[in-house]
Each structure stands twice: as structure tokens, then as C-alpha cells.
Design an enzyme around this catalytic site. Structure first.
Site, PDB file in Angstrom:
ATOM      1  N   PHE A 122      -1.697 -24.009 -13.064  1.00 48.35           N
ATOM      2  CA  PHE A 122      -2.666 -23.394 -11.908  1.00 48.35           C
ATOM      3  C   PHE A 122      -3.897 -23.396 -12.690  1.00 48.35           C
ATOM      4  CE2 PHE A 122      -4.187 -19.464  -9.904  1.00 48.35           C
ATOM      5  CZ  PHE A 122      -3.890 -19.963  -8.598  1.00 48.35           C
ATOM      6  N   ALA A 123      -4.986 -24.206 -12.185  1.00 50.85           N
ATOM      7  CA  ALA A 123      -6.180 -24.153 -12.864  1.00 50.85           C
ATOM      8  C   ALA A 123      -7.298 -23.885 -11.868  1.00 50.85           C
ATOM      9  CB  ALA A 123      -6.297 -25.840 -13.384  1.00 50.85           C
ATOM     10  N   LEU A 124      -7.505 -22.706 -12.190  1.00 51.22           N
ATOM     11  CA  LEU A 124      -8.710 -21.566 -11.445  1.00 51.22           C
ATOM     12  C   LEU A 124      -9.650 -21.292 -12.543  1.00 51.22           C
ATOM     13  CD1 LEU A 124      -9.416 -20.049  -9.018  1.00 51.22           C
ATOM     14  CD2 LEU A 124      -8.273 -18.199  -9.888  1.00 51.22           C
ATOM     15  N   THR A 157      -2.667 -22.221 -18.669  1.00 50.82           N
ATOM     16  CA  THR A 157      -0.923 -22.303 -19.115  1.00 50.82           C
ATOM     17  C   THR A 157      -0.266 -23.455 -18.785  1.00 50.82           C
ATOM     18  OG1 THR A 157      -1.085 -19.885 -18.874  1.00 50.82           O
ATOM     19  CG2 THR A 157       1.150 -20.736 -18.766  1.00 50.82           C
ATOM     20  N   GLY A 341       6.989   2.135 -38.483  1.00 50.26           N
ATOM     21  CA  GLY A 341       6.172   2.371 -39.558  1.00 50.26           C
ATOM     22  C   GLY A 341       5.462   0.882 -40.206  1.00 50.26           C
ATOM     23  N   GLU A 365      -3.993 -13.304 -15.090  1.00 47.46           N
ATOM     24  CA  GLU A 365      -3.868 -13.080 -13.604  1.00 47.46           C
ATOM     25  C   GLU A 365      -4.573 -11.782 -13.078  1.00 47.46           C
ATOM     26  OE1 GLU A 365      -0.373 -14.565 -11.738  1.00 47.46           O
ATOM     27  OE2 GLU A 365      -0.096 -15.773 -13.469  1.00 47.46           O
ATOM     28  N   THR A 367      -7.707  -9.035 -14.899  1.00 52.89           N
ATOM     29  CA  THR A 367      -7.960  -7.955 -15.864  1.00 52.89           C
ATOM     30  C   THR A 367      -7.425  -6.501 -15.200  1.00 52.89           C
ATOM     31  OG1 THR A 367      -9.925  -7.533 -15.382  1.00 52.89           O
ATOM     32  CG2 THR A 367      -9.553  -8.901 -17.295  1.00 52.89           C
ATOM     33  N   GLU A 369      -9.172  -4.191 -14.919  1.00 60.09           N
ATOM     34  CA  GLU A 369     -10.216  -3.838 -14.325  1.00 60.09           C
ATOM     35  C   GLU A 369     -10.586  -4.422 -12.960  1.00 60.09           C
ATOM     36  OE1 GLU A 369     -10.660  -4.740 -17.469  1.00 60.09           O
ATOM     37  OE2 GLU A 369     -10.830  -2.721 -18.364  1.00 60.09           O
TER      38      GLU A 369
HETATM   39  N1  CAA Z   1      -5.517 -12.810  -0.310  1.00 64.17           N
HETATM   40  C1  CAA Z   1      -5.995 -13.588   0.759  1.00 64.17           C
HETATM   41  N2  CAA Z   1      -7.175 -13.749   0.736  1.00 64.17           N
HETATM   42  C2  CAA Z   1      -7.992 -12.956  -0.010  1.00 64.17           C
HETATM   43  C3  CAA Z   1      -7.437 -12.127  -1.237  1.00 64.17           C
HETATM   44  C4  CAA Z   1      -5.956 -11.731  -1.033  1.00 64.17           C
HETATM   45  N3  CAA Z   1      -5.467 -11.063  -1.839  1.00 64.17           N
HETATM   46  N4  CAA Z   1      -8.562 -11.563  -1.481  1.00 64.17           N
HETATM   47  C5  CAA Z   1      -9.548 -11.951  -1.139  1.00 64.17           C
HETATM   48  N5  CAA Z   1      -9.210 -12.987   0.024  1.00 64.17           N
HETATM   49  C6  CAA Z   1     -10.144 -13.451   0.553  1.00 64.17           C
HETATM   50  C7  CAA Z   1     -11.150 -12.696   1.456  1.00 64.17           C
HETATM   51  O1  CAA Z   1     -10.711 -12.290   2.666  1.00 64.17           O
HETATM   52  C8  CAA Z   1     -12.410 -13.441   1.793  1.00 64.17           C
HETATM   53  O2  CAA Z   1     -12.082 -14.443   2.731  1.00 64.17           O
HETATM   54  P1  CAA Z   1     -13.324 -14.642   3.863  1.00 64.17           P
HETATM   55  O3  CAA Z   1     -14.441 -15.200   2.963  1.00 64.17           O
HETATM   56  O4  CAA Z   1     -12.466 -15.652   4.575  1.00 64.17           O
HETATM   57  O5  CAA Z   1     -13.691 -13.403   4.474  1.00 64.17           O
HETATM   58  C9  CAA Z   1     -12.507 -14.275   0.333  1.00 64.17           C
HETATM   59  O6  CAA Z   1     -11.276 -14.412  -0.158  1.00 64.17           O
HETATM   60  C10 CAA Z   1     -13.479 -13.687  -0.561  1.00 64.17           C
HETATM   61  O7  CAA Z   1     -13.008 -12.373  -1.040  1.00 64.17           O
HETATM   62  P2  CAA Z   1     -14.121 -11.306  -1.764  1.00 64.17           P
HETATM   63  O8  CAA Z   1     -15.066 -10.988  -0.982  1.00 64.17           O
HETATM   64  O9  CAA Z   1     -13.111  -9.916  -1.991  1.00 64.17           O
HETATM   65  O10 CAA Z   1     -14.172 -12.203  -3.046  1.00 64.17           O
HETATM   66  P3  CAA Z   1     -14.595 -11.681  -4.449  1.00 64.17           P
HETATM   67  O11 CAA Z   1     -15.708 -12.911  -5.064  1.00 64.17           O
HETATM   68  O12 CAA Z   1     -15.398 -10.410  -4.367  1.00 64.17           O
HETATM   69  O13 CAA Z   1     -13.439 -11.614  -5.441  1.00 64.17           O
HETATM   70  C11 CAA Z   1     -11.607 -10.688  -6.757  1.00 64.17           C
HETATM   71  C12 CAA Z   1     -12.293 -10.760  -5.340  1.00 64.17           C
HETATM   72  C13 CAA Z   1     -10.424  -9.788  -6.441  1.00 64.17           C
HETATM   73  C14 CAA Z   1     -12.595 -10.208  -7.604  1.00 64.17           C
HETATM   74  C15 CAA Z   1     -11.399 -12.023  -7.383  1.00 64.17           C
HETATM   75  O14 CAA Z   1     -12.229 -12.744  -7.749  1.00 64.17           O
HETATM   76  C16 CAA Z   1     -10.291 -11.946  -8.410  1.00 64.17           C
HETATM   77  O15 CAA Z   1      -8.992 -11.766  -8.155  1.00 64.17           O
HETATM   78  N6  CAA Z   1     -10.638 -12.142  -9.410  1.00 64.17           N
HETATM   79  C17 CAA Z   1      -9.820 -12.487 -10.709  1.00 64.17           C
HETATM   80  C18 CAA Z   1      -9.403 -13.790 -11.083  1.00 64.17           C
HETATM   81  C19 CAA Z   1      -7.992 -13.985 -11.512  1.00 64.17           C
HETATM   82  O16 CAA Z   1      -7.169 -13.188 -11.477  1.00 64.17           O
HETATM   83  N7  CAA Z   1      -8.000 -14.903 -12.468  1.00 64.17           N
HETATM   84  C20 CAA Z   1      -6.712 -15.207 -13.277  1.00 64.17           C
HETATM   85  C21 CAA Z   1      -6.596 -16.542 -13.612  1.00 64.17           C
HETATM   86  S1  CAA Z   1      -5.246 -17.547 -13.129  1.00 64.17           S
HETATM   87  C22 CAA Z   1      -4.136 -17.054 -14.749  1.00 64.17           C
HETATM   88  O17 CAA Z   1      -4.266 -15.984 -15.225  1.00 64.17           O
HETATM   89  C23 CAA Z   1      -2.931 -17.728 -14.316  1.00 64.17           C
HETATM   90  C24 CAA Z   1      -2.295 -17.988 -15.727  1.00 64.17           C
HETATM   91  O18 CAA Z   1      -2.470 -19.176 -16.097  1.00 64.17           O
HETATM   92  C25 CAA Z   1      -1.575 -16.868 -16.482  1.00 64.17           C
END
Ligand code: CAA
Length: 382
Positions: A122-124, A157, A341, A365, A367, A369
Site C-alpha cells: 500500500f503505497a501512500l 511495507t 530487569g 497507519e 500516529t 496524534e
Molecule cells: N473515510 C472516507 N473518506 C474520508 C475519511 C474517511 N475516514 N476521512 C476523510 N475523508 C475524506 C473527506 O470526507 C474529504 O472528502 P471531500 O473532499 O470529498 O469532502 C477528504 O477525504 C479530505 O478529508 P480531510 O479534509 O479530513 O483531509 P485532511 O487532509 O485534513 O487529512 C487526516 C485527514 C486524517 C489527517 C489524514 O491525512 C490522515 O489520516 N493522515 C495520516 C496518514 C496515515 O495514516 N498514513 C499511514 C501510511 S500507510 C501505512 O502506514 C501502511 C503500512 O505500510 C503499515
């Protein structure tokens, strides 16, 4: 015919627990080498674990989210590096294809996640885009009958095991007022021309789990690589992470459970000042509190999974489960090291590895925060 169809989900969790316990002797060598043994991945496929969250109609077991929590707890108790690899493959990657894939995509890609020859990615995340996932810079531009993707993904991962990755890329220019707009999910085969995998990261823990960069240098994919439609990628990522967070909570529970089991056994046989250290009240109270926190974390993970199984909203509950369980795992593994210990600090005893492995759970997935942001937004929404 999969041997587990028709059996109860609890039987599957028990079988996984028994099988994964047999891996203990192999863990030190695999952690040293920095790779999961191929035959272990193949066995996960044979057991059906890799297809737990894939419907039976698509060749999987179609088991519930609750069952997946139970199985991940067992895998994490046995070997956290293995648990995270399975969580990503069978949770967030398989789930995204099941939820958003066309019939053709499901038929083409789901078997690759279940056959035990590899594990999906999963490449985000990118170098400059972690918690602020919508700021990603990987781009996709239309090119005749398909797309050309360019960018660099970080901390991926399973990258070295993956037949394909779900890659999130931006279509069109970044809109500073709506940075998630245009983000699109692509299914990218990792044998495509222009794809390369970076060297494995040198990590603090989870040493047998692969974490590598994924470099996309003008990679050409067809229109059939788009998952869920252009511009739908951010929602796909967030929905995937909602489910993924339950699975990290389950992983945290497994890690804490095993560390505390080791600590309890040690405390009963370790004698100081003429009696087992388990007799000392300071230690007894610490264990009582840690086990109570562990039970609460497990219930939070199961609650979120239960809501998910019933088709009810679970974003907030998944974030609560991940926040609480991952932070609980820090306290529990820290306590376990302390109870052992000097021995707890040594590599001969598993607890120091569980403490290192568990450290990642408050980070990936999303933090702690970010979980607090998700919870607060949902509670305080206008
Ligand atoms: N489900 C569906 N849609 C969602 C959603 C959810 N849970 N949360 C937000 N959205 C949608 C919103 O409805 C919005 O849609 P519209 O534009 O159509 O209105 C859009 O997404 C944008 O939402 P936000 O304005 O809330 O977005 P944001 O930029 O403020 O970010 C955030 C929200 C929660 C901070 C998000 O960026 C986030 O979760 N960040 C953390 C990223 C993360 O978890 N990364 C992990 C990497 S992957 C990993 O670790 C996997 C691995 O290999 C182990």
C-alpha cells in the site's frame, strides 16, 4: 477446497495460534536476515489467512473483521513482523481491491494476494508526505490509452515481496485549497518497466518485515489500473486506513499479551530476597494494571471490528482502538522489560524485541496524534 470453509472462525484463530507458535525457533535468523521466510508466507496462503477478508465468491474465506482481529492478535503474539505483513496484505490491500475493484481487477489481483507467493503493498507515504497524506507529490498524467506515473514512495511495507502495490498519485495540479482533490489510486504491477525497489530500511524493530522505498520512474499503466475512478484515491486511502487501524490495534494487543505472559512466567520463577519476585506488591500491582489495560484494548479493537461487520460507521472507534491499544502496548512492553530487569534488556529474552516491535504501533497507519485528530473531529464536528 480450503480446509477452513465450514469451520468456525475460532477454530481458524486456534489453528493459526498453534502453527505460529512453531515458528519461534526461526525468528532470530529471519530477523537477522531481515526477511520473512518464503515458506512461511506460502503456509499462510495454504491456511487461508491471506484470503480471510476476501469474499468466498472471490476465492477467499470471507471471514469477519472480528475473526481477523483474533487471528492478528495470535500472529502478533507469535511474531510481530509477520503480523504487520499479513495485516497490510490481507487487510488494507485486499480490502481496497474487494471494495473498489472492478470484476476484472478482483479476478486479476486478489489471487495474487492469497496464493502465498507474495504479499501486497500500500503505497501512500512519501518523503515529504506522512501525516499530511493529501500533500503527496507522486503524479499520474494521461498518456494515450493509459497513464504515466512518476514519484517516490517511502516506508512501504512488503515492497520486496509484492506482486503489485496500490499507488496513490495526483492527477492534475495541486489545489492548495483542496489538496486531496485529484488523488487517484492505481494498481501497479511491480514488474512494470520503470519500477524499482529501494534498499530495505534499517529499522528499530520489526526486523523481518520488509520496509523499502518504491520508486516509480515514468511507469506506464493502462486505464484498467485505476482503482475506484480518477480522483477517488484519497477516500480509498482513508477508508483503507480506517480498517487498517483496527488491525494495528489487534497487533498491539498480541504484542502486549505475549510480553506480559513472558513477564509473568519470569516473575514466578525468579527469586530475589528469598522469594519469587512475583510476591512483591509493586510488581503485582503493575501486572494487574497492565493486564486490565490489555483487556480494555482488546475490547476496543473487537468493538470497532464488530461495528464494521455490521456495516455501521467505525472510523472513530477504529481510531480509538488504535490510539489506546498502541499506547497500551508501549506501557506493557516497557513493564515487561522492567520486570525481567537486566535479562529484559538482553536479546536472549523476547521482551526486548517485543518492546522494539511494539514501538511502531503508535506510528504507522497514522500516529497517535493523527488518531486524536480523527477522534476529536468526529466528536466536535459542526
Ligand atoms: N473515510 C472516507 N473518506 C474520508 C475519511 C474517511 N475516514 N476521512 C476523510 N475523508 C475524506 C473527506 O470526507 C474529504 O472528502 P471531500 O473532499 O470529498 O469532502 C477528504 O477525504 C479530505 O478529508 P480531510 O479534509 O479530513 O483531509 P485532511 O487532509 O485534513 O487529512 C487526516 C485527514 C486524517 C489527517 C489524514 O491525512 C490522515 O489520516 N493522515 C495520516 C496518514 C496515515 O495514516 N498514513 C499511514 C501510511 S500507510 C501505512 O502506514 C501502511 C503500512 O505500510 C503499515
Amino acid at each position: 477446497m480450503n480446509p477452513f470453509v465450514g469451520q468456525t472462525e475460532r477454530d481458524l484463530a486456534r489453528t493459526v495460534a498453534e502453527w505460529s507458535a512453531t515458528l519461534a525457533e526461526r525468528i532470530p535468523a529471519a530477523e537477522k536476515e531481515g526477511a520473512l521466510p518464503r515458506d512461511v508466507i506460502a503456509e499462510l496462503g495454504r491456511l487461508g489467512v491471506l484470503g480471510m477478508r476476501v469474499p468466498e465468491a472471490d476465492g477467499g474465506l470471507g471471514t469477519s473483521a472480528v475473526a481477523f482481529v483474533l487471528v492478528l492478535e495470535e500472529l502478533a503474539a507469535a511474531w510481530p513482523s509477520l503480523a504487520v505483513a499479513v495485516a497490510v496484505n490481507s487487510g488494507i490491500v485486499a480490502g481496497s481491491i474487494v471494495r473498489y475493484g472492478t470484476a476484472e481487477q478482483r479476478k486479476r489481483w486478489l489471487p495474487r494476494l492469497m496464493d502465498g507467493t507474495g504479499l501486497g503493498a500500500f503505497a501512500l507515504t512519501e518523503v515529504t508526505s506522512g501525516s499530511d497524506a493529501a500533500s503527496l507529490r507522486t503524479t499520474a498524467r494521461p498518456d494515450g490509452g493509459g497513464w504515466r506515473i512518476g514519484g517516490r514512495k517511502q516506508f512501504i511495507t512488503n515492497a520486496r515481496y509484492a506482486p503489485f502495490a496500490i499507488v496513490f498519485a495526483r492527477v492534475g495540479e495541486l489545489d492548495p485549497k483542496d489538496s486531496s482533490a485529484g488523488i487517484t489510486a492505481f494498481v501497479v504491477p511491480l514488474d512494470a518497466s520503470g519500477v524499482s525497489i529501494g534498499s530495505p530500511e534499517r529499522k528499530h524493530g520489526l526486523l523481518a518485515s520488509d520496509t523499502s522505498a518504491l520508486i516509480l520512474d515514468d511507469v506506464r499503466v493502462g486505464h484498467d489500473a485505476v482503482l475506484g475512478g480518477p480522483g477517488k484515491g484519497f477516500g480509498i486511502a482513508m477508508t483503507g486506513l480506517d480498517g487498517g487501524r483496527i488491525n494495528i490495534a489487534a497487533q498491539s494487543v498480541g504484542i502486549a499479551r505475549r510480553a506480559l505472559e513472558v513477564a509473568r512466567a519470569y516473575a514466578k520463577q525468579r527469586t530475589q530476597f528469598g522469594r519469587p519476585i512475583a510476591d512483591f506488591e509493586g510488581l503485582r500491582f503493575r501486572i494487574a494494571k497492565a493486564e486490565s489495560d490489555l483487556a480494555a484494548a482488546r475490547l476496543l479493537a473487537l468493538r470497532a471490528a464488530w461495528l464494521r461487520d455490521r456495516g455501521r460507521p467505525f472510523t472513530r472507534e477504529a481510531a480509538m482502538a488504535k490510539l489506546y491499544a498502541s499506547e497500551m502496548a508501549q506501557r506493557a512492553t516497557h513493564a515487561a522489560v522492567q520486570i525481567l530487569g537486566g535479562n529484559g534488556y538482553m536479546r536472549d529474552y523476547a521482551v526486548e524485541r517485543y518492546a522494539r516491535d511494539g514501538r511502531a504501533t503508535t506510528i504507522y497507519e497514522g500516529t497517535s496524534e493523527i488518531q486524536r485528530i480523527v477522534i476529536a473531529r468526529s466528536l466536535l464536528a459542526a
